[in-house]
Design an enzyme around this catalytic site. Structure first.
Site, short mmCIF file in Angstrom:
data_model
loop_
_atom_site.label_atom_id
_atom_site.label_comp_id
_atom_site.label_asym_id
_atom_site.label_seq_id
_atom_site.Cartn_x
_atom_site.Cartn_y
_atom_site.Cartn_z
N TYR A 288 -12.09 -1.77 -3.90
CA TYR A 288 -12.66 -2.03 -2.57
C TYR A 288 -14.18 -1.95 -2.56
CZ TYR A 288 -8.27 -2.27 0.14
OH TYR A 288 -7.06 -2.65 0.69
N HIS B 226 -1.92 -5.50 1.47
CA HIS B 226 -3.21 -6.13 1.18
C HIS B 226 -2.95 -7.56 0.73
CE1 HIS B 226 -7.15 -7.00 -0.60
NE2 HIS B 226 -6.47 -7.55 -1.59
N LYS C 182 0.84 -1.21 0.00
CA LYS C 182 0.00 0.00 0.00
C LYS C 182 0.87 1.27 0.00
CE LYS C 182 -3.88 -2.25 2.39
NZ LYS C 182 -4.85 -2.12 3.52
N ARG D 81 -1.88 -14.26 3.95
CA ARG D 81 -2.67 -13.67 5.05
C ARG D 81 -1.93 -13.86 6.39
NH1 ARG D 81 -7.04 -10.24 3.98
NH2 ARG D 81 -7.50 -10.60 6.17
N ARG E 243 2.24 -6.59 9.47
CA ARG E 243 1.45 -5.52 10.10
C ARG E 243 1.91 -5.24 11.53
NH1 ARG E 243 -4.34 -7.21 7.30
NH2 ARG E 243 -4.24 -5.72 5.57
N THR F 136 -5.88 -7.47 10.45
CA THR F 136 -6.18 -6.14 9.89
C THR F 136 -5.72 -5.04 10.84
OG1 THR F 136 -8.12 -7.12 8.85
CG2 THR F 136 -8.01 -4.71 8.91
N PHE G 96 -15.42 3.13 6.93
CA PHE G 96 -14.03 3.49 6.59
C PHE G 96 -13.79 3.59 5.09
CE2 PHE G 96 -14.18 -1.15 7.39
CZ PHE G 96 -13.68 -1.65 6.19
N ASN H 60 -1.89 -0.04 7.10
CA ASN H 60 -1.36 -1.34 7.55
C ASN H 60 -0.52 -2.05 6.49
OD1 ASN H 60 -3.40 -2.07 5.85
ND2 ASN H 60 -4.64 -3.12 7.38
N GLU I 151 -9.75 -9.83 -7.85
CA GLU I 151 -8.65 -8.87 -7.68
C GLU I 151 -7.53 -9.05 -8.71
OE1 GLU I 151 -7.64 -9.40 -3.53
OE2 GLU I 151 -9.48 -8.38 -2.87
N1 UDP Z 1 -9.74 -0.68 7.39
C1 UDP Z 1 -9.90 0.48 8.14
N2 UDP Z 1 -10.69 0.43 9.27
C2 UDP Z 1 -11.34 -0.72 9.65
C3 UDP Z 1 -11.17 -1.88 8.87
C4 UDP Z 1 -10.37 -1.82 7.76
O1 UDP Z 1 -9.35 1.53 7.81
O2 UDP Z 1 -12.03 -0.70 10.68
C5 UDP Z 1 -8.89 -0.63 6.17
C6 UDP Z 1 -7.55 -1.33 6.33
O3 UDP Z 1 -6.58 -0.63 5.55
C7 UDP Z 1 -7.85 -2.70 5.76
C8 UDP Z 1 -8.78 -2.34 4.59
O4 UDP Z 1 -9.57 -1.28 5.11
O5 UDP Z 1 -6.66 -3.36 5.34
C9 UDP Z 1 -9.68 -3.45 4.10
O6 UDP Z 1 -10.37 -3.99 5.20
P1 UDP Z 1 -10.51 -5.57 5.38
O7 UDP Z 1 -11.53 -5.81 6.44
O8 UDP Z 1 -10.75 -6.21 4.04
O9 UDP Z 1 -9.08 -5.99 5.97
P2 UDP Z 1 -7.87 -6.84 5.33
O10 UDP Z 1 -8.48 -7.88 4.44
O11 UDP Z 1 -6.99 -5.86 4.57
O12 UDP Z 1 -7.16 -7.42 6.52
MG MG Z 2 -9.85 -7.66 2.90
#
Ligand code: UDP
Ligand code: MG
Length: 137
Positions: free
Chosen positions: A49, A115, A9, A85, A102, A91, A57, A112, A126
């Site tokens: 997204y 992705h 990112k 992952r 992370r 996250t 968010f 974070n 994706e």
């Molecule tokens: N995010 C955020 N606030 C939240 C949850 C997610 O800003 O409460 C952001 C964060 O950058 C995250 C992205 O949105 O990586 C996508 O969210 P997701 O739940 O898909 O998390 P990921 O799959 O990236 O762990």
């Molecule tokens: Mg995600």
């Protein structure tokens, strides 16, 4: 063999972590099958997204994801989705296991660093969002 999609990112690129992230993937025996650096428009970030459109968010996330260049990549290997992952961590960096990307580098829940696709369904959306069949190796 499985393919997954990952992004360093804008915060990861700014913090000079491109090599660090790729090195962790390669270090686990995963292969880079496609790689490019690009700067998403706000609209392109919103399309990527779209699954989070209704989330509080969404606006902030898509602004962040379009504020600077990113590195997009396709990663291949046995259980690639799960392995990426695991290397990423949760996250919210506060919940991320020690030694994950992370936990080591994120500055808040939004910024974070990385992705990674969360399922085969996500990966199937994706990967072609960023790469054509001719760009996959
Ligand atoms: N995010 C955020 N606030 C939240 C949850 C997610 O800003 O409460 C952001 C964060 O950058 C995250 C992205 O949105 O990586 C996508 O969210 P997701 O739940 O898909 O998390 P990921 O799959 O990236 O762990
Ligand atoms: Mg995600």
């Amino acid at each position: 063999m499985e393919m997954t999609f990952s992004i360093v990112k804008p915060d990861g690129v700014k913090k000079n972590l491109i090599g660090e992230v790729i090195g962790r993937f390669e270090g686990q025996g995963l292969k880079i099958s496609a790689l490019k650096m690009l700067h998403l428009t706000k609209k392109e970030a919103e399309g990527f997204y779209a699954v989070h459109k209704a989330r509080p968010f969404f606006e902030s996330l898509t602004t962040f994801m379009s504020e600077g260049p990113i590195v997009a990549m396709v990663i291949s290997g046995n259980k690639a989705i799960e392995k990426v992952r695991q290397l990423m961590g949760a996250t919210n960096f506060k919940d991320a296991a020690p030694g994950t990307i992370r936990a080591d580098f994120a500055s808040d829940i939004e910024h974070n660093i990385v992705h990674g696709s969360d399922s085969t369904e996500s990966a199937s959306f994706e990967i072609p969002y960023f790469f054509s069949a001719m760009e996959l190796f």
